[in-house]
Design an enzyme around this catalytic site. Sequence first.
Site, PDB file in Angstrom:
ATOM      1  N   CYS A 160      -7.479  -3.364  46.283  1.00  0.00           N
ATOM      2  CA  CYS A 160      -8.633  -3.749  47.114  1.00  0.00           C
ATOM      3  C   CYS A 160      -9.897  -3.007  46.683  1.00  0.00           C
ATOM      4  CB  CYS A 160      -8.343  -3.508  48.586  1.00  0.00           C
ATOM      5  SG  CYS A 160      -7.683  -1.886  48.924  1.00  0.00           S
ATOM      6  N   GLU A 201     -13.880 -11.541  45.103  1.00  0.00           N
ATOM      7  CA  GLU A 201     -12.755 -10.737  44.645  1.00  0.00           C
ATOM      8  C   GLU A 201     -11.816 -11.640  43.839  1.00  0.00           C
ATOM      9  OE1 GLU A 201     -10.328  -9.422  47.970  1.00  0.00           O
ATOM     10  OE2 GLU A 201     -10.196  -7.427  47.101  1.00  0.00           O
ATOM     11  N   GLU A 257      -8.661  -3.322  56.990  1.00  0.00           N
ATOM     12  CA  GLU A 257      -8.976  -2.831  55.643  1.00  0.00           C
ATOM     13  C   GLU A 257      -8.908  -4.043  54.737  1.00  0.00           C
ATOM     14  OE1 GLU A 257      -8.925  -2.124  52.195  1.00  0.00           O
ATOM     15  OE2 GLU A 257      -7.023  -1.016  52.289  1.00  0.00           O
ATOM     16  N   LYS A 309       4.903  -5.764  59.636  1.00  0.00           N
ATOM     17  CA  LYS A 309       5.292  -6.932  58.840  1.00  0.00           C
ATOM     18  C   LYS A 309       4.872  -6.725  57.390  1.00  0.00           C
ATOM     19  CE  LYS A 309       3.427 -10.717  57.558  1.00  0.00           C
ATOM     20  NZ  LYS A 309       4.048 -10.950  56.249  1.00  0.00           N
TER      21      LYS A 309
HETATM   22  P1  NDP Z   1      -3.465 -12.104  53.008  1.00  0.00           P
HETATM   23  O1  NDP Z   1      -4.619 -11.515  53.672  1.00  0.00           O
HETATM   24  O2  NDP Z   1      -3.158 -13.525  53.227  1.00  0.00           O
HETATM   25  O3  NDP Z   1      -2.137 -11.299  53.403  1.00  0.00           O
HETATM   26  C1  NDP Z   1      -2.086  -9.985  53.907  1.00  0.00           C
HETATM   27  C2  NDP Z   1      -1.007  -9.908  54.969  1.00  0.00           C
HETATM   28  O4  NDP Z   1      -1.346 -10.716  56.093  1.00  0.00           O
HETATM   29  C3  NDP Z   1       0.337 -10.427  54.513  1.00  0.00           C
HETATM   30  O5  NDP Z   1       1.354  -9.674  55.123  1.00  0.00           O
HETATM   31  C4  NDP Z   1       0.326 -11.836  55.040  1.00  0.00           C
HETATM   32  O6  NDP Z   1       1.593 -12.369  55.183  1.00  0.00           O
HETATM   33  C5  NDP Z   1      -0.330 -11.658  56.363  1.00  0.00           C
HETATM   34  N1  NDP Z   1      -0.943 -12.849  56.912  1.00  0.00           N
HETATM   35  C6  NDP Z   1      -1.336 -13.985  56.281  1.00  0.00           C
HETATM   36  N2  NDP Z   1      -1.891 -14.849  57.156  1.00  0.00           N
HETATM   37  C7  NDP Z   1      -1.873 -14.240  58.359  1.00  0.00           C
HETATM   38  C8  NDP Z   1      -2.324 -14.612  59.665  1.00  0.00           C
HETATM   39  N3  NDP Z   1      -2.922 -15.759  59.896  1.00  0.00           N
HETATM   40  N4  NDP Z   1      -2.141 -13.740  60.659  1.00  0.00           N
HETATM   41  C9  NDP Z   1      -1.563 -12.553  60.445  1.00  0.00           C
HETATM   42  N5  NDP Z   1      -1.120 -12.151  59.249  1.00  0.00           N
HETATM   43  C10 NDP Z   1      -1.270 -12.977  58.207  1.00  0.00           C
HETATM   44  O7  NDP Z   1      -3.559 -11.836  51.510  1.00  0.00           O
HETATM   45  P2  NDP Z   1      -2.719 -12.595  50.389  1.00  0.00           P
HETATM   46  O8  NDP Z   1      -1.533 -11.845  50.169  1.00  0.00           O
HETATM   47  O9  NDP Z   1      -2.505 -14.035  50.696  1.00  0.00           O
HETATM   48  O10 NDP Z   1      -3.716 -12.547  49.203  1.00  0.00           O
HETATM   49  C11 NDP Z   1      -4.822 -13.433  49.183  1.00  0.00           C
HETATM   50  C12 NDP Z   1      -6.034 -12.726  48.659  1.00  0.00           C
HETATM   51  O11 NDP Z   1      -6.353 -11.666  49.525  1.00  0.00           O
HETATM   52  C13 NDP Z   1      -5.852 -12.049  47.337  1.00  0.00           C
HETATM   53  O12 NDP Z   1      -6.070 -12.908  46.292  1.00  0.00           O
HETATM   54  C14 NDP Z   1      -6.862 -10.980  47.398  1.00  0.00           C
HETATM   55  O13 NDP Z   1      -8.096 -11.492  47.026  1.00  0.00           O
HETATM   56  C15 NDP Z   1      -6.892 -10.586  48.831  1.00  0.00           C
HETATM   57  N6  NDP Z   1      -6.103  -9.391  49.123  1.00  0.00           N
HETATM   58  C16 NDP Z   1      -6.758  -8.257  49.399  1.00  0.00           C
HETATM   59  C17 NDP Z   1      -6.048  -7.124  49.658  1.00  0.00           C
HETATM   60  C18 NDP Z   1      -6.729  -5.856  49.963  1.00  0.00           C
HETATM   61  O14 NDP Z   1      -6.087  -4.833  50.055  1.00  0.00           O
HETATM   62  N7  NDP Z   1      -8.017  -5.856  50.160  1.00  0.00           N
HETATM   63  C19 NDP Z   1      -4.606  -7.083  49.622  1.00  0.00           C
HETATM   64  C20 NDP Z   1      -4.011  -8.349  49.364  1.00  0.00           C
HETATM   65  C21 NDP Z   1      -4.752  -9.448  49.125  1.00  0.00           C
HETATM   66  P3  NDP Z   1       2.326 -13.018  53.913  1.00  0.00           P
HETATM   67  O15 NDP Z   1       2.020 -12.209  52.710  1.00  0.00           O
HETATM   68  O16 NDP Z   1       3.723 -12.891  54.304  1.00  0.00           O
HETATM   69  O17 NDP Z   1       1.785 -14.386  53.815  1.00  0.00           O
END
Ligand code: NDP
Length: 782
Positions: free
Chosen positions: A297, A393, A263, A190
């Site tokens: 990240c 973060e 991760e 996804k």
């Molecule tokens: P999320 O952790 O919400 O999203 C990462 C992935 O998980 C996306 O594909 C998201 O879907 C999906 N997702 C969201 N909720 C669920 C759930 N309950 N069960 C399973 N999958 C889920 O990160 P965000 O994109 O919302 O970003 C929020 C914050 O996370 C950022 O501000 C940042 O601080 C951090 N972040 C950290 C990352 C890293 O690599 N360490 C990467 C991205 C974000 P969808 O996007 O479709 O909602």
Amino acid sequence: MTVKEIFDSMDYGPAPESAAEAMAWIAARGGIAGNYVGGKWGPLREDMVLSNPATGERLAGLTRSTPDEVNVAVAAARKAQPSWAKLTGHQRARYLYAIARLVQKHSRLLAVIETLDNGKPIRESRDIDVPLVARHFYYHAGMAQLMGSELPDREALGVCGQIIPWNFPLLMLSWKIAPAIAMGNTVVLKPAEYTSLSAMVFAEICSEAGLPPGVVNFVTGEGSTGAALVASEVDKIAFTGSTEVGRIIRRATAGSGKSLTLELGGKSPYIVFDDADIDSAIEGLVDAIWFNQGQVCCAGSRLIVQESIADRFHTKLKARMATLRMGDPLDKSIDIGAIVDPVQLETITRMVAEGGKDGEVYHAPCKLPDQGSYYPPTLITGLDPAARLMQEEIFGPVLVSTTFRTPAEAVELANNTRYGLAASVWSENINLALDVAPKLAAGVVWVNGTNMFDAAAGFGGVRESGFGREGGWEGLLAYTRPVRKARALKPIAPFPAPASATGPDLDRTAKLFIGGKQARPDGGYSRAVWAKSGKLLGHAGIANRKDVRNAVEAARAASGWARATAHLRAQILFYIGENLSARADEFAARIDAMMGGRHGAREVAASIDRLFTYAAWADKYDGAAKPVPLRGTALAMNEPVGVIGAFCPDEAPLLGLVSLMAPAIAMGNRVVLAASHPFPLAATDFYQVLETSDVPAGVVNILTGPHDDFAKALAGHLDVDAIWSQSGADLSAMIEAESAGNLKRTWVNNGLARDWFGAESEGREFLQHATEVKTTWIPFGE
Ligand code: NDP
């Protein structure tokens, strides 16, 4: 602009990459991104809209997949998996190789689509993301080829559910898909809701490469789609994203038997010593925190600079920040593009407005485009180390800075975070840098550099940055499992008290073993241990939460063990074996008396053998120098996990305990062992062996009592770094759920038995769970 004007200003002219081909590609597919399942498209619906963060304009529609649609994709992957795993490694290698070639062939389309969808500068998507994607598939084509010969004892997990974020849509996709399919798994991935387009191009590449239908499947949507994938009948979830969602997934998969790798986020320190090459360190910082607008990240988002050069460093840094060019991400001379979405922009803006008040906020005087989601490069100084912005973060182009005086203080500040993903160390004194690197709580350390990645080098975190590695041999562990026949564990109850009791005097209560001393259980309770014959063999203490706390504290305090030489650890393990050998008959008799059989002698002999095995491994489970594309090296070093809580099995009360204790302490961990509840007395006799074998106090702590009584306290303890359960009690679900608090690593039996006497119960699998791979990048040269 005339040529004369260009010479006068020496300014950059516009150099935009055309979006026409990419927009035509989207239009030709009906302008909608949706599912790719079993090699076919659909459903495709415009449930949501994908927009270009640089302009706010609509790019495409997006399908929000329902749980039923997710299940259809998982079923397609399930159907395809057996025949995919049955192909030879060479056959799978050819598909991965074909994908790598096609990624290169379509690199321009991929780079432009990625930039349109995410807002990252085309320079980065073209020169970093897409080449790394191709590299990942080439590398793992090789892993598929070698699987049969190099990993004969491991097999595919089955169907992998993979969930990725929006910051590196294509790169994260390749990090997830390449190792999974190389090892014979099939996947349902996804993409993030903001950035699903490059996955669509990749799906077409899979078709073009002739990949069998169902091997790679995509489901688009939002968080609810991800949650449906987590709940589906997959064998594994691989997740990259926020720590909050990582925690939700840890709880959701607890007890399901699904493997999990996470991760997660970071607040990675960027340490600059006063003898660093300052100009290089500043240029490195540009990469560390302004690469991909800081939405990385492992971004070096916490500058920790030596006090003596801090003013000069900040002044130079501000000057450099002022020259960063922001604007249309498709322009090839742009340094900083757009923030992925207005929601994310709003989060960054709010966090800086609220948290920046306690320090000094410097926004680079960059010209921001009139439309789109942009945030200027920002430096915040003067914050307290405990301030929210120093700890959380921000996930944007915002650097926070603090100062230190001594190397020890630098390490302390660097480790003052719940995360542990990456770190940079800058010093021209390589001795200093290499002294500091192992002390940093991080999965990746860059010496005099930052953000270096390669498929051959493992990437991943410790602490709340998650667990599991991506890349290298170590990354394959997350997509394979040992080949082993599954047998259900048969619970063993203590022998009951007979109607009329016989036995020794009732004073013989074995205590707990905490911090190198025998300790009375805090609650003062014990239980009678009866032989099958009805004879009273003694009493064993019943540990409670307080005993758990004391044992963990003692283990924590024995941190010197992690720094002891491997040679010393080996000697001590040999010595434990020798001392057990000297009392072999006594232990054998004890086991026979407790269990009512005649297997004691065999179990003691196997335990001595196993202690020798890990004495042997202590100085031989070595790391690797990774052949990364750099003049230098990336060292993969096995570090201890820290404090491990382990619930020991009942089938072999001494051998089981030794089988968990020995690999853990051989690798430098300290352990809190929960001895077999029905048969605790071999463990309590074993204290004396430990006491006479020079094991430092606190390295091994042993608790007795019903595992259910104190499992929650141990699994939930924030100072415990990993929990293993081979318990006869049904603890797997509870342990995995409780571990979510500090996202400690877990290794549980899921109610399956092991042959504790067999080869499956010793060796690399155990050593892998006892270590974290830290990758330290060391560039060479002037
Ligand atoms: P999320 O952790 O919400 O999203 C990462 C992935 O998980 C996306 O594909 C998201 O879907 C999906 N997702 C969201 N909720 C669920 C759930 N309950 N069960 C399973 N999958 C889920 O990160 P965000 O994109 O919302 O970003 C929020 C914050 O996370 C950022 O501000 C940042 O601080 C951090 N972040 C950290 C990352 C890293 O690599 N360490 C990467 C991205 C974000 P969808 O996007 O479709 O909602």
